[in-house]
Design an enzyme around this catalytic site. Sequence first.
Site, PDB file in Angstrom:
ATOM      1  N   ASP A  68       0.834  -1.302   0.022  1.00  0.00           N
ATOM      2  CA  ASP A  68       0.168   0.047   0.056  1.00  0.00           C
ATOM      3  C   ASP A  68       0.901   1.261  -0.071  1.00  0.00           C
ATOM      4  O   ASP A  68       2.126   1.092   0.128  1.00  0.00           O
ATOM      5  CB  ASP A  68      -1.142   0.153   1.089  1.00  0.00           C
ATOM      6  CG  ASP A  68      -0.445  -0.562   2.594  1.00  0.00           C
ATOM      7  OD1 ASP A  68       0.758  -0.695   2.689  1.00  0.00           O
ATOM      8  OD2 ASP A  68      -1.103  -1.118   3.373  1.00  0.00           O
ATOM      9  N   ASN A 137      -7.651  -2.866  14.249  1.00  0.00           N
ATOM     10  CA  ASN A 137      -8.994  -3.163  13.778  1.00  0.00           C
ATOM     11  C   ASN A 137      -9.238  -4.436  12.676  1.00  0.00           C
ATOM     12  O   ASN A 137     -10.257  -4.545  12.350  1.00  0.00           O
ATOM     13  CB  ASN A 137      -9.535  -1.987  13.416  1.00  0.00           C
ATOM     14  CG  ASN A 137      -9.003  -1.448  11.986  1.00  0.00           C
ATOM     15  OD1 ASN A 137      -7.869  -2.083  11.334  1.00  0.00           O
ATOM     16  ND2 ASN A 137      -9.311  -0.531  11.289  1.00  0.00           N
ATOM     17  N   HIS A 139      -7.426  -4.889   9.916  1.00  0.00           N
ATOM     18  CA  HIS A 139      -7.252  -4.832   8.634  1.00  0.00           C
ATOM     19  C   HIS A 139      -6.041  -5.271   8.164  1.00  0.00           C
ATOM     20  O   HIS A 139      -4.900  -5.583   9.099  1.00  0.00           O
ATOM     21  CB  HIS A 139      -7.157  -3.201   8.092  1.00  0.00           C
ATOM     22  CG  HIS A 139      -5.750  -2.423   8.521  1.00  0.00           C
ATOM     23  ND1 HIS A 139      -5.958  -1.208   9.106  1.00  0.00           N
ATOM     24  CD2 HIS A 139      -4.506  -2.697   8.667  1.00  0.00           C
ATOM     25  CE1 HIS A 139      -4.849  -0.694   9.550  1.00  0.00           C
ATOM     26  NE2 HIS A 139      -3.753  -1.432   9.326  1.00  0.00           N
ATOM     27  N   GLU A 144      -9.617  -1.676   5.201  1.00  0.00           N
ATOM     28  CA  GLU A 144     -10.184  -1.626   6.531  1.00  0.00           C
ATOM     29  C   GLU A 144     -11.487  -2.397   6.533  1.00  0.00           C
ATOM     30  O   GLU A 144     -12.144  -2.957   5.746  1.00  0.00           O
ATOM     31  CB  GLU A 144     -10.913   0.091   6.625  1.00  0.00           C
ATOM     32  CG  GLU A 144      -9.400   1.012   6.482  1.00  0.00           C
ATOM     33  CD  GLU A 144      -8.619   0.819   7.655  1.00  0.00           C
ATOM     34  OE1 GLU A 144      -8.655   0.179   8.612  1.00  0.00           O
ATOM     35  OE2 GLU A 144      -8.003   2.189   8.155  1.00  0.00           O
TER      36      GLU A 144
HETATM   37  C1  F6R Z   1       1.288  -1.760   5.990  1.00  0.00           C
HETATM   38  C2  F6R Z   1       0.235  -2.519   6.152  1.00  0.00           C
HETATM   39  C3  F6R Z   1      -0.850  -2.431   7.538  1.00  0.00           C
HETATM   40  C4  F6R Z   1       0.256  -2.749   8.728  1.00  0.00           C
HETATM   41  C5  F6R Z   1      -0.907  -2.731   9.974  1.00  0.00           C
HETATM   42  C6  F6R Z   1       0.070  -2.862  11.077  1.00  0.00           C
HETATM   43  O1  F6R Z   1       1.796  -1.676   4.747  1.00  0.00           O
HETATM   44  O2  F6R Z   1      -0.214  -3.067   5.301  1.00  0.00           O
HETATM   45  O3  F6R Z   1      -1.709  -3.464   7.300  1.00  0.00           O
HETATM   46  O4  F6R Z   1       0.680  -3.955   8.459  1.00  0.00           O
HETATM   47  O5  F6R Z   1      -1.510  -1.591  10.153  1.00  0.00           O
HETATM   48  O6  F6R Z   1       0.815  -1.917  11.344  1.00  0.00           O
HETATM   49  P1  F6R Z   1       2.186  -2.133  12.381  1.00  0.00           P
HETATM   50  O7  F6R Z   1       2.773  -3.261  11.986  1.00  0.00           O
HETATM   51  O8  F6R Z   1       2.966  -0.817  12.262  1.00  0.00           O
HETATM   52  O9  F6R Z   1       1.419  -2.300  13.648  1.00  0.00           O
END
Ligand code: F6R
Length: 263
Positions: A68, A137, A139, A144
């Site tokens: 992303d 959450n 995702h 989301e």
């Molecule tokens: C990042 C992504 C997100 C993260 C998620 C957890 O490229 O796609 O899904 O993996 O938000 O983020 P962290 O690892 O910072 O807790």
Amino acid sequence: MEVIICPDEDAVGRAAAARVAHVIASLNRPPVLGVATGSSPLAAYAALAALVRAGRLDLTGASAFALDEYVGLPEGHPESYAEVIRKTVTEPLGLDPRRVHVPDGNAADPPAAAEAYEAAIEQAGGIDVQLLGVGANGHIGFNEPTSSLSSRTRVKTLSARTRADNARFFDSPEQVPHHCLTQGLGTILASRHAVLVAQGAAKARAVAALVEGPLSAMCPGSVLQLHRSATVIVDEVAAAELALADYYREIQRNLPAWQRTEI
Ligand code: F6R
């Protein structure tokens, strides 16, 4: 789905790197990697970089696709995922930057950029192994809650929870963009192997929901229950709400030799 519970974050990183290296070793061609940003995969990238330095992992000719990118951050912004991937993946793993792809968050036509990203993944032959983190959450990528389970790369609006969680990377919470381009849940499902890592108590609920909860767009990570080869690697605290934790430990203790991927 395979669940591996590790004592700590470093062990999560080593186990994830071992799984990725195992997939790569099974290919007779350079791999196509799917890479995540955020804190969760950093230990895995460090372990993979150590394998490359030790000559135990050959990434010559490898390509990579990020999950992303934020929409609208200026090129070179330190928190743009293009920059984060360069610093945490491309450079430490010695990848050729021309083979590392991140969705174009500054495209004049974001839907066209999303379509081009899907086409580039397909042209590369599809993703061999996709590394993932999970949001509190539920995702994965920036899909989301209520994301379509078969979605493809597209623009999404970040939830208030995700913007608050990611505010730690910015000078102030208002600077976190509202929009992103993200691989869809269908894109992630099309990868040949998926390896999700999670550490810390803040992830315990999401981990239990994605592994053991109902398949539901309310927990987008639960789509991995449909994945042909998904491995979830967590530390003890992130595993705290798993009802079948003892069963997962039992499985790992009795793993047949042919299924082991330790390094
Ligand atoms: C990042 C992504 C997100 C993260 C998620 C957890 O490229 O796609 O899904 O993996 O938000 O983020 P962290 O690892 O910072 O807790």
